[in-house]
Design a protein around this motif. Structure first.
Motif, short mmCIF file in Angstrom:
data_model
loop_
_atom_site.label_atom_id
_atom_site.label_comp_id
_atom_site.label_asym_id
_atom_site.label_seq_id
_atom_site.Cartn_x
_atom_site.Cartn_y
_atom_site.Cartn_z
N GLU A 22 65.16 29.76 78.61
CA GLU A 22 64.24 28.98 77.71
C GLU A 22 65.00 29.20 76.13
OE1 GLU A 22 63.57 31.66 79.16
OE2 GLU A 22 62.79 33.00 77.97
N LYS A 23 66.08 29.81 76.21
CA LYS A 23 66.69 30.01 74.99
C LYS A 23 67.90 29.18 74.53
CE LYS A 23 64.11 33.79 73.60
NZ LYS A 23 62.98 33.67 72.65
N CYS A 39 69.27 25.53 73.95
CA CYS A 39 68.97 24.41 73.39
C CYS A 39 70.11 23.53 73.35
CB CYS A 39 67.96 24.56 72.05
SG CYS A 39 67.52 23.42 71.33
N SER A 72 67.49 22.03 80.12
CA SER A 72 67.39 23.38 79.09
C SER A 72 66.39 22.34 78.13
CB SER A 72 68.68 23.60 78.53
OG SER A 72 69.15 22.68 77.63
N HIS A 73 65.79 23.11 77.18
CA HIS A 73 65.30 22.42 75.87
C HIS A 73 66.46 21.43 75.65
CE1 HIS A 73 61.29 24.18 75.84
NE2 HIS A 73 61.67 25.11 76.21
N GLY A 74 65.93 20.09 75.17
CA GLY A 74 67.08 19.34 74.61
C GLY A 74 66.52 18.43 73.75
N LEU A 81 67.33 31.49 69.47
CA LEU A 81 67.90 30.41 70.25
C LEU A 81 69.36 30.33 70.42
CD1 LEU A 81 65.39 27.49 69.36
CD2 LEU A 81 65.30 29.18 71.45
N TYR A 101 60.71 20.27 65.41
CA TYR A 101 61.10 20.37 66.91
C TYR A 101 60.95 22.05 67.41
CZ TYR A 101 64.00 20.90 71.15
OH TYR A 101 64.57 21.30 72.37
N TYR A 126 62.90 21.89 82.19
CA TYR A 126 62.88 21.55 80.67
C TYR A 126 63.05 20.17 80.42
CZ TYR A 126 62.93 26.62 80.76
OH TYR A 126 62.76 28.08 80.85
N PRO A 127 62.20 20.18 78.80
CA PRO A 127 62.00 18.81 78.67
C PRO A 127 62.98 18.36 77.43
CG PRO A 127 60.38 20.01 77.43
CD PRO A 127 61.32 21.00 78.46
#
Ligand SMILES: Cc1ncc(C[n+]2csc(CCOP(=O)(O)OP(=O)(O)O)c2C)c(N)n1
Ligand code: SF4
Ligand SMILES: [Mg+2]
Lengths: 307, 607
Positions: free
Chosen positions: A48-49, A51, A68-70, A92, B292, B448-449
């Motif tokens: 989750e870290k 990005c 991943s978060h993006g 992050l 964000y 993940y979004p």
């Protein structure tokens, strides 16, 4: 949610893969993605870290292919957005991706400023010497004479030299690699990620549709030569004198001035305070000055001064 | 008010009352200081404004500064009163002129029978005897030099004048001295000592004898709670902080800069950060990065900079990122009139990006409202997950007003949302509002979004599906329509039906409100409403419009090709009502009450 007593699961390529890439078969960017997955598998950053952030272009589609978060942002502005994430979220690991047009043309000024501010993040440029997504216009790295849709008789403007631009801009880690050299690419990525500060890896990544073969002369499988920079070992030997000192800015310019295709590896690496650190010092000092009070009290003091 | 017994201007309602022993009681006084920007006349104004705030008086200031920094003419006008002070005043009761050019340019702004105090060291020619104006020559420069000693040269004239004014209006000397000590004490002992020498010398000057009378500015009714005195940009800054803003980015431009300068120094105290970016494109991108990441974030600018932010603002609408954008309007287009006021960015604020990119636009009506509008902007940005543009302007930015100290009990330290998201999580649900998962938030399902500017489905996957595009477009539009449902109709000030309804937005609130009673005194029935929410507009305005023969929007922008100002154009397009017209101007100055009154008269009873 599942039980939290389990050992954290190892992050694998499978966990990190998202949509199947929409790149053309054979596009150099596939190899960049594969190398990135391998490095993440090795470094085991909490899922989750991670990005991933990009602008617009074929290469800038990268975040869709990493689970991943993006952020898929607008053309040329990935770096300031990524800077906002990095500066406000020290927990992050921030990665920015893009192409030569995105990074060196429309976003060229942002690159200089992210570099000089030494924002803590890693930026990967997939340089293919052409505008891929918009189908073969001249890019800022297209060599003179390159026949594109905007230069049908051959490009006439002098291309920029990315390595010089990066070193001059103040990037504190500057590496150069080739999408056909997965091992070398992984080494560059890993060192860039571990470097505290603004680290950039420029990857020669072939657009097989609009500029096929352009990087063959650095690809041994295509008859070229992939020449790696020998870095100083500081072992007091005679050979070491000829080796590259990565902290020497002038030496980095000399490497960057070599006849194309030049050498690959770390051109420059400096230990310089990041903007993240410097701002945090100011924040800490400011907090201390106000006695770590909660917001309402600091505001109340401010209003009191206006009575 | 009018000062001289010989003049009785029809514009004045409250004349001097009882002048026992040469003391005239005043309800309010408008004092204009005219000099050069380096004379520190803003300092006089700021001290008087603060003093008024401390003495239960209403106050409003008006300031013009040249866009070139060195020297140049500059004015500061203070309107002090014991009743409701709504505008900086059309004409002044008192003029303090430092130079010949100050006198020549501003004597016309003095009311008939007003008092002009001029520096006889610099002003050589005055028109004595005209319009009943009382001329009082005082060697301000040489007396100040004498008081301080030669070393200070021209410095200190402003503080000398402050002493003069304190004496003339019998202001509370102790309070003022303590303000001076607090403010100038920081600059060192010798600065304060010189200032006090100048002040005492001005205070001791027998100005009352020369003018022939002194004035007693009545105090108003004590207001509940403490009064604070500040300018609009500071009020915005503090409102943003109260609203939870801890991160922001910007690029300098007048008149926005003082907001970013203040945030740069203030936010670290709250554990936050404001970054000066390389340009406005970088600033808005960085602010979106902050947003964000899970923070309430802002960027801001003035006209030219807002234009540069447009592409990214369209992204924020598409990706549904909450972002507060402050636009301090100035005269345009292009570099335009950088230090003048205009309300010509309304259309750009609502429609400025490519594609159909709905976003919220709110405008504060006065300095106090700058604070509350900034808080509201933060709240609705979070609620509706979209950009919110706050349209303030150059006049509000720098003018000083006193208002009740805000209640800070609801101000809390923002918390970062790092909740784990379950399998039901969708970043763009077709049947609900977006609640983004900021990076760092774990996804229970391991998916993940990606936040995106491409059209997308509910999960954020790019989608070129025509039906999906229409549904998502409707979703982005309908959340603003939902917001409109929550807005109450503006209150009517004045007559609830009749000849004219005045419609205002932004900083024209004061002059419009003040003009209502003046228009009424001309046998015209008139009401006024003020729209703080410009996009979306509150619903049901047509019901208010129905009760009037004319609906006239008063705005500071051009009438355009088709004869309507920007808000009037929007209202005409929404209500298809030809009785909606507008009064427009682009002279770079705030509305004078007289200008509104005259134009309304012309509309209601054409010659
Ligand atoms: C403001 C703006 N201008 C132009 C474009 C069109 N555009 C999209 S990608 C691109 C160039 C991409 O080239 P590069 O960054 O080298 O990426 P590549 O596709 O080669 O990987 C352009 C001009 C755009 N999306 N936005
Ligand atoms: S057009 Fe070129 S750069 Fe784009 S995906 Fe295809 S091969 Fe790769
Ligand atoms: Mg390219």
């Amino acid at each position: 949610m599942s039980s939290t007593t389990d050992e954290p699961k190892k992050l694998t390529k499978k966990d990190l893969s998202a949509d199947h890439p929409t790149w053309c078969p054979g596009c150099g960017d596939f190899a960049v993605l594969a190398a990135f997955f391998k490095v993440l598998e090795k470094l085991q950053i909490p899922h989750e870290k991670i990005c991933t952030i990009a602008g617009i272009g074929c290469s800038s589609r990268f975040p869709y292919f990493v689970n991943s978060h993006g952020v898929h942002f607008i053309h040329g502005r990935a770096l300031p957005l990524a800077s906002g994430v990095s500066l406000s979220r020290p927990d992050l690991h921030v990665f920015a991706f893009g192409g030569d047009g995105d990074g060196y043309s429309i976003g060229g000024n942002h690159l200089d400023h992210a570099a000089r501010k030494n924002i803590n993040l890693t930026y990967v440029v997939m340089d293919n010497f052409v505008y891929g997504l918009t189908k073969k216009q001249t890019s800022p790295t297209s060599p003179e004479g390159f026949k594109s849709k905007t230069d049908p008789t051959g490009a006439i403007d002098r291309p920029i030299n990315p390595m010089k631009k990066l070193v001059y801009g103040g990037a504190s880690f500057v590496g150069r690699t080739h999408a056909a050299q997965v091992k070398h690419m992984m080494e560059m990525f890993e060192r860039a990620i571990k470097h505290p500060g603004f680290s950039v890896v420029e990857v020669q990544s072939e657009c097989v549709v609009f500029y096929p073969g352009i990087f063959d002369n650095a690809n041994p499988r295509k008859g070229g030569e992939f020449e790696i920079i020998e870095e100083k070992k500081w072992d007091d030997t005679e050979e070491d004198k000829a080796r590259h000192d990565v902290t020497d800015e002038n030496a980095a310019y000399e490497l960057a001035s070599l006849q194309y295709p030049g050498k690959f590896g770390v051109f420059y690496e400096a230990d310089r305070p990041t903007k993240n650190q410097l701002e945090q010092q100011w924040i800490d000092a400011s907090r201390e000055k106000v006695g770590d009070k909660p917001s309402a009290e600091i505001l109340a003091d401010r209003f009191a001064s206006m009575k | 008010m009018s000062v001289s017994a010989t003049s009785d201007s029809p514009e004045t309602s409250e004349g001097p009352s009882g002048s026992a022993e040469g003391v005239t009681e005043l309800q309010n006084a408008i004092i204009r200081f005219a000099g050069n920007s380096q004379d520190g006349i803003q300092t006089i104004g700021a001290f008087l404004a603060k003093l008024a705030g401390r003495s239960a008086r209403e106050v409003m200031t008006y300031m013009t500064i040249p866009s070139t920094i060195s020297g140049g003419p500059s004015i500061f006008q203070v309107h002090l009163g014991s009743g409701e002070v709504l505008s900086a005043g059309d004409e002044s009761d008192f003029l303090v002129a430092f130079y010949q050019h100050s006198y020549d340019n501003h004597i016309a702004s003095l009311k008939d029978g007003g008092i002009c105090i001029y520096d006889s060291d610099h002003v050589e020619e005055v028109k004595k005897g005209e319009r009943g104006i009382v001329h009082v020559g005082i060697p301000i420069t040489s007396t100040t030099v004498e008081a301080i000693g030669g070393s200070a040269r021209d410095r200190g004239k402003n503080i000398f004048v402050l002493g003069l004014i304190t004496q003339l209006f019998q202001l509370k000397k102790e309070k003022l001295v303590s303000l001076i000590e607090k403010q100038l004490g920081r600059k060192g002992e010798s600065v304060l000592r010189n200032a006090m020498l100048a002040f005492d010398s001005g205070f001791a000057y027998p100005v009352g004898d020369i003018v022939g009378q002194q004035f007693d500015l009545k105090e108003g009714v004590e207001k509940a709670g403490d009064q604070v005195t500040t300018d609009g940009n500071t009020a915005i800054t503090l409102g943003l902080i109260a609203g939870g803003v801890r991160y922001g980015a910007g690029y300098p431009i007048t008149p926005w800069s003082t907001i970013m300068e203040q945030l740069r120094s203030e936010l670290p105290k709250y554990g936050g950060l404001f970054v000066q970016a390389e340009d406005e494109l970088g600033a808005v991108a960085m602010a979106i990065g902050f947003a964000y990441s899970g923070h309430v974030a802002i960027t801001g600018s003035s006209g030219p900079g807002l234009s540069l932010k447009m592409e990214a603002l369209g992204y924020a609408t598409m990706a549904e990122i909450p972002l507060v954008v402050i636009n301090v309007q100035r005269g345009g287009p292009s570099t335009g009139l950088p230090t003048s006021v205009e309300q010509s960015d309304l259309m750009q604020a609502i429609y400025g990006s490519h594609g159909d990119a709905p976003r919220i636009v709110i405008a504060p009506k006065n300095v106090e409202d700058c604070y509350y509008t900034a808080i509201e902007a933060c709240e609705v940005a979070k609620e509706y997950s979209c950009p919110v543009i706050v349209l303030t302007d150059q006049a509000l930015a720098s003018r000083i007003e006193a208002f009740s100290e805000p209640d800070l009990s609801s101000v809390v330290d923002p918390e970062l949302d790092q909740e784990i998201r379950g399998e039901e999580f969708k970043p763009y649900p077709l049947d609900g509002l977006t609640k983004h998962a900021p990076p760092g938030a774990p996804m229970a399902e391991g998916k993940y979004p990606v936040v995106t500017g491409l059209e997308h489905d509910e999960w954020g996957h790019p989608s070129g599906n025509p039906e999906m595009h229409q549904r998502m477009m409707a979703r982005r539009r309908n959340k603003l329509k939902a917001m409109a449902e929550t807005l109450s109709l503006p209150e009517i000030y004045g007559d609830e039906s009749g000849d004219v309804l005045l419609v205002g937005w932004g900083s024209t609130w004061g002059p419009i409100r003040e003009s209502v009673s003046r228009i009424q005194s001309r046998d015209i029935s008139v009401g006024a409403i003020h729209l703080r929410h410009l996009n979306p507009l509150p619903n049901g305005l047509e019901k208010l419009f129905a009760s009037y023969k004319h609906v006239v929007v008063v705005e500071m922008n051009d009438e355009g090709l088709y004869g309507s100002g920007q808000l009037a154009t929007l209202l005409r397009s929404r209500y298809c009502d030809p009785k909606i017209t507008s009064i427009c101007k682009t002279d770079g100055l705030t509305y004078k009450v007289r200008e509104i009154v005259e134009k309304i008269e012309a509309i209601v009873s054409p010659a």
